[in-house]
Design an enzyme around this catalytic site. Structure first.
Site, PDB file in Angstrom:
ATOM      1  N   SER A  77     -11.423   2.054  -0.267  1.00 13.79           N
ATOM      2  CA  SER A  77     -10.012   2.027  -0.663  1.00 13.79           C
ATOM      3  C   SER A  77      -9.690   0.951  -1.692  1.00 13.79           C
ATOM      4  CB  SER A  77      -9.121   1.831   0.568  1.00 13.79           C
ATOM      5  OG  SER A  77      -9.264   0.528   1.088  1.00 13.79           O
ATOM      6  N   LYS A 120      -5.871  -4.996   1.301  1.00 10.83           N
ATOM      7  CA  LYS A 120      -5.192  -4.355   0.171  1.00 10.83           C
ATOM      8  C   LYS A 120      -4.706  -5.425  -0.793  1.00 10.83           C
ATOM      9  CE  LYS A 120      -5.420  -0.422   2.457  1.00 10.83           C
ATOM     10  NZ  LYS A 120      -6.381   0.643   2.064  1.00 10.83           N
TER      11      LYS A 120
END
Length: 250
Positions: A77, A120
Site C-alpha cells: 500500500s 500511511k
C-alpha cells in the site's frame, strides 16, 4: 547473562596459605602486584569489555522500549516508497511532544477492526481544506507535488458538509470514523485531532478514503471502532533493511 558474569567477577577470592607474599615495612598489609606496573590483567580487560557491553545493552533496551521500534512492511500500500518486506525504524517518542506534520509517514491504529497498525502518509491536518479532483490532491486549495506516489487517485473526494464525500457519496458514520457535527470547527475543514492518511500506492491502499479519519489521541468518534482508544504509534524515519535500500524516509 553478561551482567551476571560481571557481578561474579567482582567477588575476588581471598588466598589462604600458599605462596602469597606479605609486604613489610610502611606498606605492610597491602597486596603486592603480580604483573608489571601499568599492565592490565586479563581479568581487568574482560571486566572493561563486559561493562561496555552491559551499558550498550541497557541503552538499546531503553531505546527499543521507549523511543524506537522496528516495523515490517507486509503489503504494497505504500509502494513505491516502501516495498513488501522492508524493515523500518519508527520514532515512538516524537509525537508525545510535537504534532505530526503533513508528509510524515506515520504508524497508527486505524479506526477499523485489525490486530496490526497501519502505515500511511499524513496528507491532511486539522483545520485544512482537502479535496481530490481529476487525480490531483489539493490541500488548502493548493495542488500537491507528489513524486512519491505510484499513480494518481482514480476517485474524486472532498471534505464538506461535515463529512468526507467520495465520488459524490458521504461516508457512513457506522462504517467509518467521521466525527459528529458538534466536533467540527467548520463544515469543510478537517476536524480537530483528526488526520487524513493516504497510501502512496493510491489506488491499492485501504486508507482515509475508505475508513475516514485517523486520530492523534482520544477515542474514535464513529465507525466500527467507536469508543476505542485512538493514537499515533510513531513517525517512520529510517528504512534500514534490506541493505540496498537503507535511507532516510521522506
Amino acid at each position: 547473562m553478561l551482567a551476571i558474569v560481571r557481578l561474579a567477577m567482582s567477588f575476588r577470592p581471598v588466598a589462604a596459605g600458599g605462596n602469597a607474599a606479605i609486604a613489610s615495612g610502611p606498606d605492610a598489609g597491602t597486596a603486592t602486584a603480580t604483573t608489571p606496573a601499568g599492565s592490565p590483567t586479563f581479568s581487568m580487560v574482560v571486566k572493561e569489555y563486559l561493562d561496555a557491553f552491559i551499558v550498550a545493552g541497557l541503552v538499546a533496551l531503553l531505546l527499543i522500549t521507549f523511543v524506537v521500534r522496528t516495523f515490517f512492511i507486509p503489503s504494497g500500500s505504500m509502494e513505491p516508497t516502501l516495498q513488501i518486506h522492508d524493515v523500518l525504524l519508527v520514532n515512538e517518542f516524537e509525537y508525545r511532544f510535537s504534532k505530526p506534520h503533513d508528509g510524515d509517514i506515520v504508524v497508527f491504529p486505524p479506526p477499523i477492526p485489525t490486530t496490526n497498525d497501519f502505515i500511511k502518509r499524513l496528507i491532511g491536518s486539522p483545520g485544512e481544506t482537502f479535496r481530490i479532483h481529476e487525480g490531483i490532491v489539493y490541500r488548502d486549495g493548493k495542488p500537491l507535488f507528489e513524486p512519491y506516489t505510484a499513480q494518481k487517485p482514480a476517485y474524486e473526494l472532498e471534505i464538506k458538509n461535515y463529512n468526507i464525500y467520495v465520488d459524490g457519496t458521504p461516508m457512513d458514520p457506522t462504517e467509518s470514523n467521521v466525527p459528529p457535527k458538534s466536533q467540527w470547527t467548520s463544515p469543510d475543514t478537517i476536524p480537530p485531532g483528526c488526520y487524513f492518511m493516504m497510501g502512496d500506492n493510491r489506488n491499492n491502499s485501504e486508507d482515509s478514503h475508505i475508513w475516514g479519519f485517523a486520530q492523534l489521541n482520544g477515542a474514535f468518534a464513529t465507525g466500527p471502532e467507536a469508543g476505542h482508544k485512538a493514537g499515533f504509534t510513531g513517525h517512520a524515519f529510517l528504512l534500514f533493511w534490506p541493505p540496498g535500500r537503507i535511507g532516510i524516509l521522506h
